[in-house]
Design an enzyme around this catalytic site. Sequence first.
Site, PDB file in Angstrom:
ATOM      1  N   ASP A 456      -2.862   5.090  -2.848  1.00 35.47           N
ATOM      2  CA  ASP A 456      -3.493   4.135  -1.943  1.00 35.47           C
ATOM      3  C   ASP A 456      -2.826   4.183  -0.571  1.00 35.47           C
ATOM      4  O   ASP A 456      -1.684   4.619  -0.419  1.00 35.47           O
ATOM      5  CB  ASP A 456      -3.393   2.730  -2.529  1.00 35.47           C
ATOM      6  CG  ASP A 456      -4.514   1.813  -2.053  1.00 35.47           C
ATOM      7  OD1 ASP A 456      -5.323   2.247  -1.204  1.00 35.47           O
ATOM      8  OD2 ASP A 456      -4.588   0.664  -2.544  1.00 35.47           O
ATOM      9  N   GLU A 459      -2.719   5.495   5.828  1.00 33.48           N
ATOM     10  CA  GLU A 459      -3.369   5.628   7.133  1.00 33.48           C
ATOM     11  C   GLU A 459      -2.514   5.107   8.286  1.00 33.48           C
ATOM     12  O   GLU A 459      -2.976   5.121   9.438  1.00 33.48           O
ATOM     13  CB  GLU A 459      -4.700   4.852   7.138  1.00 33.48           C
ATOM     14  CG  GLU A 459      -5.640   5.210   6.013  1.00 33.48           C
ATOM     15  CD  GLU A 459      -5.502   4.333   4.785  1.00 33.48           C
ATOM     16  OE1 GLU A 459      -6.258   4.517   3.819  1.00 33.48           O
ATOM     17  OE2 GLU A 459      -4.593   3.452   4.789  1.00 33.48           O
ATOM     18  N   ASP A 520     -12.540   0.099   0.689  1.00 34.07           N
ATOM     19  CA  ASP A 520     -12.828  -1.311   0.395  1.00 34.07           C
ATOM     20  C   ASP A 520     -14.171  -1.735   0.984  1.00 34.07           C
ATOM     21  O   ASP A 520     -14.252  -2.394   2.030  1.00 34.07           O
ATOM     22  CB  ASP A 520     -11.712  -2.196   0.951  1.00 34.07           C
ATOM     23  CG  ASP A 520     -10.342  -1.827   0.356  1.00 34.07           C
ATOM     24  OD1 ASP A 520     -10.321  -1.228  -0.734  1.00 34.07           O
ATOM     25  OD2 ASP A 520      -9.327  -2.144   0.982  1.00 34.07           O
TER      26      ASP A 520
END
Length: 773
Positions: A456, A459, A520
């Site tokens: 996860d 970025e 998401d």
Amino acid sequence: MKDPIPLLNAQADPAEDFSEPQNNYFFLTDLESFDAPGGQGRIRCKRFRRKLRLSFNQEMLPFEEAQGWEFPPDYQNDKTINMEIGFLRDNVIRIRLDAHKDGLRRDHRVPLAIEDAEKLKASDASWTLVSDCPKTAVYGNKQGMLRIHKNPFQIELADPAGKEIWKSCSILEKISLLNSEPLSCCFVQKAGTEERRFVFSCTVSPDERFYGCGESFTGLNKRGQKIVFCTIDPKGVETARMYKPVPFYMSSRGYGVFMHHSCPMTFDFGTAYGGAQSLFVGEDCLDMFVFLGGPKEILAGYTDFTGRSPMLPPWSFGLWMGRITYTSEQEVLDTARKLRDNRIPCDVIHLDTGWFSREWRCDFVFDPRRFPNPGRMLTELRKRGFHLSLWQLPYMTPQNRLFREALDKGYAIKDENGEIPTEDAICDFSNPATVTWYQNMLEAILRLGVDVIKADFGEAAPYRGVYHSGKSGWFEHNLYPLRYNKAVADITRKVKGYSMIWGRSAWAGSQRYPLHWGGDAESTNSGMAATLRAGLSFGLSGFPFWSHDLGGFVKTPSPDLYLRWTAFGMFCSHARCHGNPPREPWDFPGNFMEEFRRLVTWRYSLMPYILAQARRCSQTGYPMIRPLFFEFPLDKTAWYPEDEFLFGDDMLAAPIFEEHENSRNVYLPEGSKWMDYHTRECFEGGRWRRLKTDHYIVVLVREGAVIPTAEPGESVQSMDWERCRLNIYRKDNPFLRGTLPDGKGGIKNLCLPLADMGKEYSLSPDGLVSRHD
């Protein structure tokens, strides 16, 4: 307009540097010298400045040729830069321009996106120097032509017949009333830092369309859009920001472009000026690959250099069940039991942020109170036919027990003062010692029995960081997902024998470390539509395997939305239920669970087709879900739809995006007839149809296609691979039961169509049926 306050991890847009009047601009005007046989030359670049001009009560800032005002008077007013043209394949051209201040030619700085740097040394002999005249040098082969115009300097790409495809923009060529529109090829030297940035601008055809650019949630056709290539957490899917920007695109005019850089970039596809595309690069060189051909040839060429995805284990193509988050060993096992008790096929249970002593505080240790015996839990899951996916991230918060170790041992990114540039200790994956430390922690949980790691985030590598590689965050920020993906995939391959992650961030080359999901998404109809656009764009950027959170992530979806989104997900390479709870089908009212089971069972029945298509995509670099034009590029209408797609070679899927609808308009591509998957009703291609469905999605099959299916099981491994069915989609097609060789000297039973009796078939060990004509 720039943000009034620069925020941490805000996207950097190098295009903004080209509007500042205090900067010096050096426009590529003419060739000072050129060795046409060697493809090398020197380009003269004249100095310009933006100058305020008043015209009919309107102010503007066009360019005016300028004299420098440096002291001592020992600096060149104009500049010369290096150019190199190379032909790497019969359909691949490489154009390099460099304006390094030391004037030296050099290779690209950080070539991590390229799988094998040796391929960059190739030279394709099919390209010949057709002519070298005082005004123009021309190269050509059967794929196309490249013209180098010497004065004014312009690069022109043409088709094999010599028809122009695009031509670079020169400030010496008057196009509009303002010489700043379109912005011509130049580099800027910034006031305040003396840093240089490049822009390559070229013409756009009136009907031209652009596709790709990574996992972009905006309109599928990028014409009229401005795309910023900086990884960022977009906090949703209805924005232009991207988890996975990829500086590659393809055009409907028969070419594709890859900008081989890791710095921030911006591609303007006719936004600032309708007749031009401008590719802004945040450094003092330009490394541009041009691919010629149709969509398949372009994508194959691109992935030949940046790599292709390895085939994933068959169980990964089954259903993944998760939520944010299961919080105990008992909750995980109860979910597994209910899936089996309710006869819902499933292969993977996902455990998200709740397995640590404190949720989200990733220290790679199961909480002993809530997970007293994780080894036993994993053993029990395996007995029931489940694999476990486990969440983690590479950011250590100050309260994390690993925070101090990461700092003391130099595993975290520091700034130029030796301090951490954010609140967290962020793993520096450009440091081999960090990779080893991090992989050792992952190895322990993989050897415990975990099957896949959710990679996860990734970025937010700090721009202000100074990395072990010696580069700043300006060059490492976008590379961070690639390094992160690789670290997780490599240790998984070492322990498990397959290279697989469940990743959110990516960059060019990350397709070598599958697989990725769409982040998401909002739990809305428009969130679902944006997710599909992103998946199609991502597939056109070299990523065959991709998934998304069924029902969206942000909130619990309505039952109708969840079923429609689930139907969409059944026709993607991978399918995961995840997001804010509940996500388990037994927690929804009415007949939801029966309908959910029906959709998942449908997917499992198609597993032979899915696995066969996945292997083919792994070999070719083609996406599992693809826009219609990928298979039908000559059908002009096929370039338009962005809410339907092809699932592999032979199936067309059109999700339902409206509440409580059971029909929609579907375009059927020209050049084939299409048959309803269930009823086998046949429709002519090349037209729109209003089609009904009782399955929350319209699914058709190309006439003449062979769709192998199998009896579904509770998991992929438990399916009866001894008995597969070949479904041949032709009118009046009777079936007879037949046999086929099993590859081991034995015979497998199979239901074969009468028209195909006498053909030879084979069944691979993982259940793939192939016909040998």
